[in-house]
Scaffold this active site. Structure first.
Site: not given
Ligand SMILES: *Cc1c(COP(=O)(O)O)cnc(C)c1O
Length: 305
Positions: A158
């Site tokens: 992320k």
């Molecule tokens: C954070 C995110 C998600 C969802 O992730 P969770 O862990 O469920 O919050 C999905 N796709 C992208 C691109 C993200 O940045």
């Protein structure tokens, strides 16, 4: 947005308005930083629960590892810091944003001797795609922007800079009157929403894209656990754009978006609009995150006020 009093910054609490950084902060220029999005929900009486705290902190460290950032704290220290940030700000329900970023020093691309900073903020935050969207479903559009190719950006992290892609897709969708964008991968298969994973229901079976170009969400993982418990087949496989159009149901999952039904994609109504399976999953999710489901209680880190 509603402000709170304190932000945890490199091991200490500073006042919200004093949590400042230099304009030559490396991450500001090039986007190399990692973050998390976590929710805290009001549970019973004087208890709130941080949902999947250790999984989020683990993913933060994995994101950092993928891009080669060394976080100057232990996982346990950051878990405790997150709990303390929620407590000191008395946020009973809201959103938690830990971020790891590279500070000022060298301005070149190879700046691995610059200091690594960690901050944690929390604030009260309602539904991401709106109450109405949560209830009656949102209208989505297939984006003209592609999701990152797996070897240009490593999707399991992320990373701050990746969100330029998401923001452009979101902006396009919003400005055309839609609520959210759905991005295809570089092979033309369905990838995910701008910040959410996607599930499709067809003939009582459930499909979701495999963890290739997507960020494998923690909500996605939890939802897959629910399907297992309900003994509904949930298969990870490539999904085509036209499969979305003829789905019985489709929904988005994410810490921010929670479980949001999709009622329309590119002007096509999805299914008959009853969202039967989606609602079942949504209801289960809200029970689980609020600590009302014994089976999943170990996913919650309780905070006492
Ligand atoms: C954070 C995110 C998600 C969802 O992730 P969770 O862990 O469920 O919050 C999905 N796709 C992208 C691109 C993200 O940045």
């Amino acid at each position: 947005m509603e402000r709170t009093e304190y932000i945890w910054f490199d091991g200490k609490f500073v006042r919200w308005e004093d949590a400042k950084i230099h304009v030559l902060t490396h991450t500001l220029h090039y986007g190399l930083g990692v973050f998390e999005g976590i929710r805290v929900y009001e549970c019973e009486k004087n208890l709130s629960g941080i949902f999947c705290l250790s999984w989020h902190v683990q993913r933060l460290f994995e994101s950092a590892k993928i891009v080669g950032i060394k976080i100057p704290f232990e996982e346990k220290e950051l878990e405790n810091a997150i709990v303390e940030t929620v407590r000191i700000n008395s946020v009973r329900a809201g959103y938690i944003r830990p971020i790891v970023f590279i500070g000022d020093g060298d301005m070149g691309l190879y700046a691995y001797t610059n200091p690594v900073h960690v901050a944690i903020a929390v604030w009260p935050w309602g539904t991401y795609l709106g109450e109405e969207g949560l209830k009656n479903g949102i209208r989505a559009k297939i984006s003209s922007f592609q999701r990152h190719y797996v070897n240009s950006s490593m999707a399991k992290a992320k990373v701050c800079g990746y969100y330029v892609n998401s923001i452009l897709a979101k902006k396009e969708a919003k400005e055309l009157g839609y609520d959210e964008a759905i991005l295809l991968d570089s092979n033309g298969f369905v990838s995910e929403g701008a910040g959410e994973n996607i599930f499709v229901v067809k003939d009582s079976k459930v499909f979701t894209p495999p963890p290739k170009s997507i960020l494998p969400g923690i909500t996605r993982r939890v939802v897959m656990m629910f399907f297992k418990e309900f003994q509904i087949d949930c298969v990870e496989r490539d999904i085509t754009r036209d499969e979305l159009y003829i789905a019985d149901e489709a929904f988005l999952t994410g810490t921010a978006a929670e479980i949001t039904p999709i009622r329309e994609i590119d002007g096509r109504k999805i299914g008959n609009g009853d969202f039967k399976i989606t609602r079942m999953i949504q209801q289960k999710y809200f029970n689980v995150v609020r600590g009302k489901d014994e089976k999943y209680i170990n996913l919650i880190s309780f905070v006492k006020f």
